[in-house]
Design a protein around this motif. Structure first.
Motif, PDB file in Angstrom:
ATOM      1  N   UNK A   1       0.834  -1.205   0.000  1.00 41.26           N
ATOM      2  CA  UNK A   1       0.000   0.000   0.000  1.00 41.26           C
ATOM      3  C   UNK A   1       0.869   1.255   0.000  1.00 41.26           C
ATOM      4  N   UNK A   2       0.505   2.202  -0.854  1.00 44.78           N
ATOM      5  CA  UNK A   2       1.186   3.503  -0.850  1.00 44.78           C
ATOM      6  C   UNK A   2       0.201   4.558  -1.333  1.00 44.78           C
ATOM      7  N   UNK A   3       0.633   5.815  -1.349  1.00 43.32           N
ATOM      8  CA  UNK A   3      -0.234   6.884  -1.840  1.00 43.32           C
ATOM      9  C   UNK A   3      -0.166   7.015  -3.362  1.00 43.32           C
ATOM     10  N   UNK A   4       0.665   6.205  -4.005  1.00 38.77           N
ATOM     11  CA  UNK A   4       0.791   6.285  -5.461  1.00 38.77           C
ATOM     12  C   UNK A   4      -0.551   5.984  -6.141  1.00 38.77           C
TER      13      UNK A   4
ATOM     14  N   UNK B   1      -1.600  -1.479  -3.915  1.00 44.95           N
ATOM     15  CA  UNK B   1      -2.859  -0.784  -3.679  1.00 44.95           C
ATOM     16  C   UNK B   1      -2.637   0.715  -3.519  1.00 44.95           C
ATOM     17  N   UNK B   2      -3.595   1.454  -4.084  1.00 42.83           N
ATOM     18  CA  UNK B   2      -3.480   2.902  -4.105  1.00 42.83           C
ATOM     19  C   UNK B   2      -4.335   3.524  -3.010  1.00 42.83           C
ATOM     20  N   UNK B   3      -3.687   4.302  -2.148  1.00 45.06           N
ATOM     21  CA  UNK B   3      -4.377   4.972  -1.046  1.00 45.06           C
ATOM     22  C   UNK B   3      -4.051   6.467  -1.126  1.00 45.06           C
TER      23      UNK B   3
END
Lengths: 102, 156
Positions: free
Chosen positions: A14-17, A36-38
């Motif tokens: 999970x990252x903000x990408x 996963x995009x957050x």
């Protein structure tokens, strides 16, 4: 990754990408697991992993690095919260931990 | 006879034909390559990433070569030219070495302490997020499987 799947395990990263950025990263590094995009860092917040002010691109705060191992019921049975973003957890450490879970 | 020739050549060497001090540019070049190659190559190997076993010695080697440049320029200025360049290159090498060392030993440690939220988690919070192919991924779909959930900084 094959070794991890052989232990009936999966990986979520999970990252903000954005999904678009993640798609490029996965293609470049030939990653076979989910990135996963957050983008709003909402899940990052849920896990208490916000790193305030560390995002040079503005928008949401990025995550500080951390890794959790969940058992089949979703219990967190192992976690590592490194104090340095340069030193990364070794895959073998995770494989060993997965092997300890029923 | 040849010895005498040499001696006199040294004492009257005009500026224009004094020897070039190659360590002046070799030193900072080695330091630069030593530092940069960590990020673009050696950091992919865990052992060399955790501690720069190759890059630190290379960077220090560059500083040592640079010291030779200083010694030559200032100690044997009859033979070598370029005091100013030697001083500038030494300054560059020291600065870059300090920067590299501080990244390894200090800057990369600038993370917030683990929060109580993180420490106290015993069950993973539910979430649904989009993956790199635009597919929604629901954590609860993985019940019955073991799972590694990892958070990374992104922007690669």
């Amino acid at each position: 990754m094959d070794e991890i799947r052989a232990l009936d395990s999966e990986v979520l990263a999970i990252s903000v990408d954005s999904p678009e950025q993640s798609r490029k990263l996965a293609a470049k590094k030939r990653l076979s697991f989910s990135l996963l995009s957050d983008p709003e860092a909402q899940v990052i917040e849920l896990f208490g992993l916000r790193h305030p002010g560390a995002n040079p691109m503005g928008e949401a705060d990025i995550a500080r690095p951390a890794t959790f191992i969940l058992d089949r019921e979703g219990h967190i049975v192992w976690k590592i919260i490194p104090d340095n973003w340069r030193i990364r957890i070794r895959p073998q450490t995770l494989i060993d931990q997965l092997g300890l879970i029923e | 006879m040849s010895l005498e020739n040499k001696k006199s050549a040294v004492s009257v060497t005009p500026l224009s034909i004094r020897m070039r001090n190659h360590s002046v540019w070799l030193g900072p070049l080695i330091v630069f390559l030593g530092a940069v190659s960590y990020f673009i190559y050696f950091a992919q190997f865990p052992v060399l990433r955790d501690f720069p076993w190759i890059n630190f010695p290379v960077v220090l080697l560059g500083c040592w070569v640079n010291l030779i440049a200083i010694k030559r320029a200032f100690g044997r200025s009859d033979l070598y030219r370029g005091k100013l360049m030697a001083a500038l290159s030494m300054a560059f090498s020291i600065l870059l070495t300090a920067l590299f060392a501080s990244y390894i030993g200090y800057i990369s440690y600038q993370l917030p302490a683990p929060t109580e939220t993180t420490q106290g988690l015993s069950i993973a919070p539910e979430f649904v997020l989009s993956d790199q192919n635009g597919q929604e991924v629901d954590l609860s779909d993985f019940r019955g499987k073991k799972l590694i959930v990892t958070f990374y900084r992104g922007h690669w």
